[in-house]
Structures are given as C-alpha cells and as structure tokens.
Write a protein that holds these residues in place. Structure first.
Motif, PDB file in Angstrom:
ATOM      1  N   ILE A 199       1.502  -1.898   6.899  1.00 29.12           N
ATOM      2  CA  ILE A 199       0.469  -0.996   6.392  1.00 29.12           C
ATOM      3  C   ILE A 199      -0.537  -1.788   5.550  1.00 29.12           C
ATOM      4  O   ILE A 199      -1.592  -1.277   5.202  1.00 29.12           O
ATOM      5  CB  ILE A 199       1.081   0.148   5.544  1.00 29.12           C
ATOM      6  N   ALA A 200      -0.155  -3.030   5.209  1.00 29.04           N
ATOM      7  CA  ALA A 200      -1.037  -3.921   4.457  1.00 29.04           C
ATOM      8  C   ALA A 200      -0.426  -5.317   4.503  1.00 29.04           C
ATOM      9  O   ALA A 200       0.753  -5.463   4.837  1.00 29.04           O
ATOM     10  CB  ALA A 200      -1.183  -3.463   3.007  1.00 29.04           C
ATOM     11  N   ASN A 201      -1.199  -6.324   4.194  1.00 26.93           N
ATOM     12  CA  ASN A 201      -0.649  -7.686   4.189  1.00 26.93           C
ATOM     13  C   ASN A 201      -0.684  -8.307   2.796  1.00 26.93           C
ATOM     14  O   ASN A 201      -0.352  -9.463   2.600  1.00 26.93           O
ATOM     15  CB  ASN A 201      -1.396  -8.580   5.190  1.00 26.93           C
ATOM     16  N   GLU A 202      -1.042  -7.499   1.817  1.00 30.37           N
ATOM     17  CA  GLU A 202      -1.222  -7.948   0.439  1.00 30.37           C
ATOM     18  C   GLU A 202      -0.081  -8.816  -0.107  1.00 30.37           C
ATOM     19  O   GLU A 202      -0.304  -9.892  -0.655  1.00 30.37           O
ATOM     20  CB  GLU A 202      -1.397  -6.698  -0.446  1.00 30.37           C
ATOM     21  N   LEU A 203       1.159  -8.332   0.053  1.00 32.44           N
ATOM     22  CA  LEU A 203       2.263  -9.046  -0.592  1.00 32.44           C
ATOM     23  C   LEU A 203       2.490 -10.421   0.028  1.00 32.44           C
ATOM     24  O   LEU A 203       2.910 -11.356  -0.662  1.00 32.44           O
ATOM     25  CB  LEU A 203       3.546  -8.203  -0.523  1.00 32.44           C
ATOM     26  N   TYR A 204       2.200 -10.546   1.326  1.00 31.70           N
ATOM     27  CA  TYR A 204       2.345 -11.857   1.972  1.00 31.70           C
ATOM     28  C   TYR A 204       1.258 -12.815   1.513  1.00 31.70           C
ATOM     29  O   TYR A 204       1.508 -13.995   1.275  1.00 31.70           O
ATOM     30  CB  TYR A 204       2.325 -11.706   3.494  1.00 31.70           C
ATOM     31  N   ALA A 224       0.861  -1.184   0.000  1.00 31.35           N
ATOM     32  CA  ALA A 224       0.000   0.000   0.000  1.00 31.35           C
ATOM     33  C   ALA A 224       0.894   1.229   0.000  1.00 31.35           C
ATOM     34  O   ALA A 224       2.112   1.132   0.141  1.00 31.35           O
ATOM     35  CB  ALA A 224      -0.906   0.012   1.218  1.00 31.35           C
ATOM     36  N   THR A 225       0.265   2.376  -0.193  1.00 32.06           N
ATOM     37  CA  THR A 225       1.019   3.612  -0.117  1.00 32.06           C
ATOM     38  C   THR A 225       0.582   4.353   1.137  1.00 32.06           C
ATOM     39  O   THR A 225      -0.544   4.823   1.225  1.00 32.06           O
ATOM     40  CB  THR A 225       0.735   4.484  -1.342  1.00 32.06           C
ATOM     41  N   ASP A 266       7.084  12.390  -4.046  1.00 33.79           N
ATOM     42  CA  ASP A 266       5.901  11.728  -3.492  1.00 33.79           C
ATOM     43  C   ASP A 266       6.343  10.830  -2.335  1.00 33.79           C
ATOM     44  O   ASP A 266       6.922   9.764  -2.542  1.00 33.79           O
ATOM     45  CB  ASP A 266       5.241  10.894  -4.602  1.00 33.79           C
ATOM     46  N   ASP A 267       6.058  11.266  -1.104  1.00 31.53           N
ATOM     47  CA  ASP A 267       6.585  10.495   0.034  1.00 31.53           C
ATOM     48  C   ASP A 267       5.734   9.271   0.348  1.00 31.53           C
ATOM     49  O   ASP A 267       5.963   8.570   1.314  1.00 31.53           O
ATOM     50  CB  ASP A 267       6.736  11.383   1.278  1.00 31.53           C
ATOM     51  N   GLU A 268       4.724   9.015  -0.507  1.00 28.75           N
ATOM     52  CA  GLU A 268       3.900   7.838  -0.270  1.00 28.75           C
ATOM     53  C   GLU A 268       4.186   6.726  -1.264  1.00 28.75           C
ATOM     54  O   GLU A 268       3.568   5.666  -1.203  1.00 28.75           O
ATOM     55  CB  GLU A 268       2.423   8.206  -0.425  1.00 28.75           C
ATOM     56  N   ALA A 269       5.111   6.993  -2.190  1.00 30.73           N
ATOM     57  CA  ALA A 269       5.383   5.981  -3.202  1.00 30.73           C
ATOM     58  C   ALA A 269       5.831   4.693  -2.527  1.00 30.73           C
ATOM     59  O   ALA A 269       6.397   4.695  -1.444  1.00 30.73           O
ATOM     60  CB  ALA A 269       6.441   6.485  -4.157  1.00 30.73           C
ATOM     61  N   MET A 270       5.566   3.570  -3.208  1.00 35.03           N
ATOM     62  CA  MET A 270       5.775   2.270  -2.581  1.00 35.03           C
ATOM     63  C   MET A 270       7.235   1.861  -2.461  1.00 35.03           C
ATOM     64  O   MET A 270       8.056   2.204  -3.291  1.00 35.03           O
ATOM     65  CB  MET A 270       5.050   1.216  -3.416  1.00 35.03           C
ATOM     66  N   PHE A 271       7.497   1.108  -1.393  1.00 27.89           N
ATOM     67  CA  PHE A 271       8.810   0.486  -1.242  1.00 27.89           C
ATOM     68  C   PHE A 271       8.908  -0.681  -2.226  1.00 27.89           C
ATOM     69  O   PHE A 271       7.898  -1.263  -2.614  1.00 27.89           O
ATOM     70  CB  PHE A 271       8.954  -0.083   0.161  1.00 27.89           C
ATOM     71  N   ILE A 272      10.109  -1.029  -2.617  1.00 28.66           N
ATOM     72  CA  ILE A 272      10.294  -2.175  -3.511  1.00 28.66           C
ATOM     73  C   ILE A 272      10.607  -3.417  -2.690  1.00 28.66           C
ATOM     74  O   ILE A 272      11.490  -3.416  -1.847  1.00 28.66           O
ATOM     75  CB  ILE A 272      11.442  -1.923  -4.511  1.00 28.66           C
ATOM     76  N   ASP A 273       9.838  -4.475  -2.964  1.00 32.04           N
ATOM     77  CA  ASP A 273      10.033  -5.722  -2.231  1.00 32.04           C
ATOM     78  C   ASP A 273      10.521  -6.773  -3.230  1.00 32.04           C
ATOM     79  O   ASP A 273       9.745  -7.371  -3.966  1.00 32.04           O
ATOM     80  CB  ASP A 273       8.697  -6.126  -1.593  1.00 32.04           C
ATOM     81  N   MET A 274      11.844  -6.981  -3.245  1.00 34.98           N
ATOM     82  CA  MET A 274      12.428  -7.871  -4.252  1.00 34.98           C
ATOM     83  C   MET A 274      12.068  -9.332  -4.008  1.00 34.98           C
ATOM     84  O   MET A 274      11.982 -10.115  -4.946  1.00 34.98           O
ATOM     85  CB  MET A 274      13.952  -7.702  -4.298  1.00 34.98           C
ATOM     86  N   ASP A 275      11.852  -9.695  -2.745  1.00 32.47           N
ATOM     87  CA  ASP A 275      11.467 -11.089  -2.488  1.00 32.47           C
ATOM     88  C   ASP A 275      10.083 -11.370  -3.055  1.00 32.47           C
ATOM     89  O   ASP A 275       9.816 -12.453  -3.560  1.00 32.47           O
ATOM     90  CB  ASP A 275      11.485 -11.385  -0.992  1.00 32.47           C
ATOM     91  N   PHE A 276       9.226 -10.351  -3.004  1.00 31.70           N
ATOM     92  CA  PHE A 276       7.892 -10.516  -3.587  1.00 31.70           C
ATOM     93  C   PHE A 276       8.003 -10.716  -5.102  1.00 31.70           C
ATOM     94  O   PHE A 276       7.337 -11.574  -5.678  1.00 31.70           O
ATOM     95  CB  PHE A 276       7.017  -9.303  -3.257  1.00 31.70           C
TER      96      PHE A 276
END
Length: 576
Positions: free
Chosen positions: A238-243, A218-219, A449-459
């Motif tokens: 902030i969310a559990n989507e990627l898991y 999420a952002t 944009d301080d809400e842009a998403m972090f990058i999750d390489m494992d995802f």
RNA sequence: CGGCCCGUAGCUCAGCUGGCAGAGCACGUGACUCUUAAUCAUGGGGUCGAGGGUUCGAUUCCCUCCGGGCCGACCA
C-alpha cells in the motif's frame, strides 16, 4: 461455417486476406520495413520551393479513403500523425497489369490496414501536403472494422466517446482518438521531468518489494495473496515508505521510487485499485526544505510540459508559480469556520463537529475528528496550490513531533484543485517514539478503526541502529497527471484502468451428438443454434414443425448455405 | 453500498400512447485521374445487453440480472 458468427464486414475482410495470398501477397510479411521519415517531419518541413522530400518512405495505418476511379486519396496515420497520400493507377502499375491498383488497393485493402509507401511529396490543388505514391507494400491486414471518425474544420463526427470501449479496448481509443496518445506521452514526460531533477541531485532510483509480508507505511486496506512455497500470506504494497527509510538507514543520501501501490478500496473518478506514487526520502533535510523542493518539482513539471506555470483545469485557471501558500491545518480550519480548535480535547471536538454538522462516529479519535472537520470545511477552498502543514499526531504515526507545537507533527500535504497531490514529513527517527506510536495505532485498531497501521518490528529495529534526520515525500502521479493534462477522470491517465470483467456469457449448449440422436443432419445443427435453439430441450418445446422448417429454409437461403430444403414432415420427425 | 440516466447494424445515434427494426458513416457492386466529412447510382447488413412477466402481439410496459456513466457514501 465457422464464419457464421462474424459480421458481414469481417467475413469480407477475411476473404480479402485469402485473395491477397492467392495473388502472392503476404498480408502479414515478416521483413523489416525501413522507413525514412515520419508524417510530422514532412508536414512541418516540406516546402514546394525547396522541393525537398522527393524520395520518402513511410508506414502507417490507412484511416480514410477517397477512391475516384483511376486515382485515389487516402490518409495514412503513423506514430507522429496523419498525412494524405495520393495513388494513381498508372504510377502504381506502369505496365499492362493493373492488379496492384484495381484489385489490391481499391478492393482488398481497407481502412485500418497497415501499409508502407514510397514516393515523393507535393501539394495538391487544395493545398494539402501529400505523398504521391509510386509503390506500396501491405504490412498488416486488419480484419476487424475500425470505428469511423471523420473530422472537418476541427469538428469530429461520430467520435468514439463511449468509456466502455475507450477503456476496455484502449488500443481502439488510441487509434481513433490521437489526443489520447498525447495525454500518455505527457504522463511519461512528467515522470521524466521528475527523474531528471532527482538524478541531477544525485538521488538514487531504487526498487523495493511489491509483495510485502507486512503492508506498512500507510493506512489502507491491502490486497492479500498467498505464496505457495513459503505457505505464507503476502500483501500487495500500500506504500513503500518503510523500505525506503531502511535504505536511508543503510547510508544512501537520497532514494526515490516510482511505485505502483495497491489499495483494496472503492473505485471512482479519482481512485483506481492500483495507482502510481513517487516517494522520495532525503537525509539531513526537514519538511520545510521538502516544501521548497516539492514546489520546484511541480513547477518544473508544468514548465517542461507547457512552458509556463499557468494551467487550465476544467473551468479553473491554476497558477503553479512558487512559492505556494503555506498555512497550518488549525489556521485553515479557523479561516474557514471561524473556530479555533487548538488545544481542544476529544469531547470538545465532538461538540464542534456536531455544531458544524460534520459526521463522526465512536471509532474516531482526536486526530480523525480534526481531519473530518478539515476535509469537510476546508479542502474545497484549496484550488490554488496550498501547503497544509502541522497535522495531528494520531493520524501521522510515522512523523516527527513538531519542534515547537505540542500535539502536532511536522507534516504537510500539498493541495491543488482541492485534491491532495503530495504528502510529506520530517520523518520520525526516534525508535522509542516510533514503537509508542505503533502501539497507539494498535489501540485505535482495538477501538474499531480498521485502517490503523500494522506494526513492523523490523522497521523499528532499523531505526534503532539510527536513521539520520530525514524528510520524505510522496506524490500521486496519476493525480498530478490529471491536473497537468486537464483530465477529469483517473481512467483517462491510466492506459488500462481497472474495469469490472464482462461476465462471459455462460451459454449452455447441447453437443452435436445430442442433435444427431434426434435424426438432425449435421449440417443443420449450426443453423438451428443460430436461430436460438442452443439446446435440444428448447427444440422439444417447438409446437409447429412447419414454422421451424420454414425458418430453417429461410435461414439457408438468406445465408446462401446451399443446403437442400427441409420438408415440414422431416422436421416433425426430429421433434418426436 | 444508495439515487438518477444509458445499452438498438462495424461506429455515431433515431425509433411517439405496444403493430412488418430506421438514418448517416462504414461495407458490397457500378461510375469517376487533384479529392478531403469527396460525389453519384445501387445493394446487403440486426439475438434491439441477458433472462423472465403482461399481451393476440414487446425494441417499446413491468420485474430480475449484467455492463457503463453521473451524483452522493467510503478512500489517496
């Protein structure tokens, strides 16, 4: 002397506790108290003709008392509701010793105390179903007076409405405002309703990490904490989507979680720093299927709660009958503004914003501009349930590109009463596209944009192994509960909403020794502090020793401390 | 973060242009055996959110702070 800071009523109740003990009555007994019935059962099912409920035992809190000499009425409140009880001296005390009635019930018990009663049910002359008590047991003595709320003909008198007390001392709110307990029962029912539906379809309820090294999905601005042993920062999710999507990669058909998420942002009537979201992901589905499923979830919750799809929210009537209206975001903008923004570039969109007086700034890309127009010009009109579909790519980095419309994604949000209730996609499962989208987020972040998403390489790696086409949906449980229970504030559907801590009064206080060094007798220190002389330096500022002596003697008399009087001369000695 | 409003007894609230802090409920004592916002008599209960200023005198006027609410801004 320690009782000096307590109110008169608290002191009296503490004294009652001691007196109960002296009479051999434990005010806080350990033993199980076996009840046979709840107040509600009696009120619903008692009939004088059947002469039922002739041997009952129930327990609860005394909520009111009407004492009339040798007989008394009171109201007992248990988890199911309130019932009147009737006590007669000679029934409670058949023998010579009338202590249990005259002393224990009439004098040592108070509103707020928890007791158990045994007896039979009858109807009074006034027609009220009442427990005729033969025997009562003190189960817990309350030493803090409860707010007194009275009620007649459905009108509440002196109801506790102060939000400060209601939210900070929710236990008091729950005791004196029974409709509040009802809201929270309904909240649980809503969750049960959804869980039933998911389980009936064989979807698996799972738990995923709350402490995450990368706060993805999420952002939003996250809370940050620190793990000592690993010496790394961790974020509250902030969310559990990627898991959950990793679990779909792992081979589950459908997974869901009722998750507490945390966002470090503003608080108001619809935002609490921690809130509950239900997220569900189902393989081999797309967002069209998910729209129908979402309708079913909302409709079922309304039916399970109210038995109908029509609900009242404030002064609005909302009908949750399916199907809900479906309209694309661009069509909704066209409908509300008359402007067709499809195919416009950033410069053109900025011009539209200016014309419509929609605020914007340099950090906003195309997607955010469209979102701003939509929020400003469309959301307010979405009272009846409406799916807004096909969102711009820039604000939907985890969503599959639209199968036929370029620049858009397969995403919908469900709006009810102008509030976003659910958000769902055809999940992006192309790992190459996913890494590109993350990269785009990085650029937005560089743009400010301080809400842009972090990058999750494992995802991304998980996606590289292959995720089936999947549709996922998140639903705000707090907001859904507000809607279905007609509450206007998120604080009313959270048992313990976040509140600013009350600053503990930082009291500078001199030690006993400091007072005694001035020659002040120990027994006079507490009265001095109570009169406001909390430090010896304050004492130094006193100009008239006579007045102080007077005040102290007055305090002594008023509080019946029994100290021998002070002479002005003696007080003058302290002040030297 | 900005605007407006609120904070007085255990609870709900009065308290006027500054002059000895009030009511109802609750509580104490007494009366009362079917009451129900029980009733009658009587009594006690206060750091007026905190701190500072003006004043002979501040709950009241001014400033600062704390807490809460509503409306905006931001976000789910």
């Amino acid at each position: 002397m320690s009782n000096m800071n307590l109110s008169e009523q608290e002191q009296i109740r503490r004294t009652s506790v001691d007196e109960l003990r002296k009479l051999g009555i434990n005010p806080y007994p350990a033993a199980e108290y076996k009840t046979s019935v709840f107040a509600r059962d009696i009120l619903d099912n008692y009939s004088p003709e059947k002469n039922n409920f002739q041997e009952v035992c129930l327990a609860g809190r005394i909520m009111s008392r009407r004492i009339m000499g040798n007989a008394s009425f009171a109201e007992l409140m248990d988890s199911s509701g309130r019932i009147q009880i009737y006590l007669r001296r000679d029934d409670i005390c058949p023998g010579e010793d009338k202590t249990m009635y005259n002393t224990v019930f009439k004098r040592l018990l108070d509103i707020g105390d928890i007791i158990g009663v045994k007896g039979h049910i009858f109807k009074t002359q006034m027609g009220e179903t009442t427990v005729h008590v033969d025997e009562f047991t003190v189960l817990s003595k309350s030493i803090r007076p409860l707010p007194i709320v009275k009620e007649k003909d459905g009108i509440l008198y002196d109801a506790v409405t102060d939000p400060e007390m209601r939210y900070r001392q929710r236990y008091v709110d729950l005791i004196v405002n029974p409709q509040v307990r009802d809201v929270f029962r309904k909240r649980t029912q809503i969750i049960q309703s959804m869980r039933e539906l998911f389980n009936s379809k064989g979807y698996l309820e799972v738990e995923t990490p709350i402490l995450q090294p990368i706060p993805g999905g999420a952002t939003a601005r996250p809370f940050i904490t620190h793990h000592n042993a690993l010496d790394i920062p961790l974020y509250l999710r902030i969310a559990n989507e990627l898991y959950l999507k990793r679990l779909i990669v792992g081979g589950f058909e459908g997974v869901y979680e009722f998750a507490k998420d945390f966002r470090n942002e503003g608080m108001d009537r619809t935002h609490n720093p921690e809130f509950t979201v239900m997220e569900i992901y189902i393989a081999y589905k797309d967002y069209n299927w998910m729209m129908t499923f979402t309708e079913e979830i909302v409709k079922k919750a309304a039916l399970d709660l109210h038995g109908k799809t029509e609900i009242i929210y404030g002064d609005k009537t909302i009908n949750l009958k399916t199907p809900f209206k479906r309209i694309s975001m661009l069509d909704s903008i066209k409908e509300n503004t008359g402007i067709d923004i499809s195919g416009m570039d950033e410069a053109e969109l900025i011009k539209v914003c200016d014309n419509l007086k929609v605020e914007h700034d340099k950090t906003m890309g195309k997607g955010k501009l469209i979102d701003a127009i939509f929020s400003e010009k469309c959301e307010h009109s979405l009272i009846q349930p409406t799916f807004i579909i096909d969102y711009p790519t820039e604000t939907s980095p985890l969503t599959k590109m639209h199968r036929s419309k370029s620049g858009l994604t397969e995403r919908f949000e469900l709006f009810i009463n102008s509030k976003e209730i659910a958000n769902a996609y055809s999940e992006l499962n192309d790992p190459i596209d996913q890494i590109d989208r993350f990269q785009d987020q990085l650029k937005l972040s560089e743009k400010g944009d301080d809400e842009a998403m972090f990058i999750d390489m494992d995802f991304v790696r998980a996606l590289e192994y292959g995720m089936p086409p999947t549709s996922g949906m998140g639903m705000g449980i707090d907001r859904l509960t507000m809607l279905l229970t007609n509450q206007s504030s998120i604080q009313d559907v959270l048992l313990f909403p976040q509140m600013k801590p009350v600053s503990s009064k930082f009291k500078v206080q001199s030690s006993k020794e400091e007072y005694m060094e001035l020659g002040i007798p120990e027994e006079w220190i507490a009265p001095l502090q109570k009169l406001g002389f909390t430090t010896v330096s304050k004492l130094k500022e006193v100009e008239k020793a006579g007045k102080l002596a007077n005040d102290l003697n007055g305090f002594n008399k008023k509080n019946k401390l029994g100290l021998s009087g002070l002479s002005p001369q003696a007080v003058e000695e302290w002040l030297k």
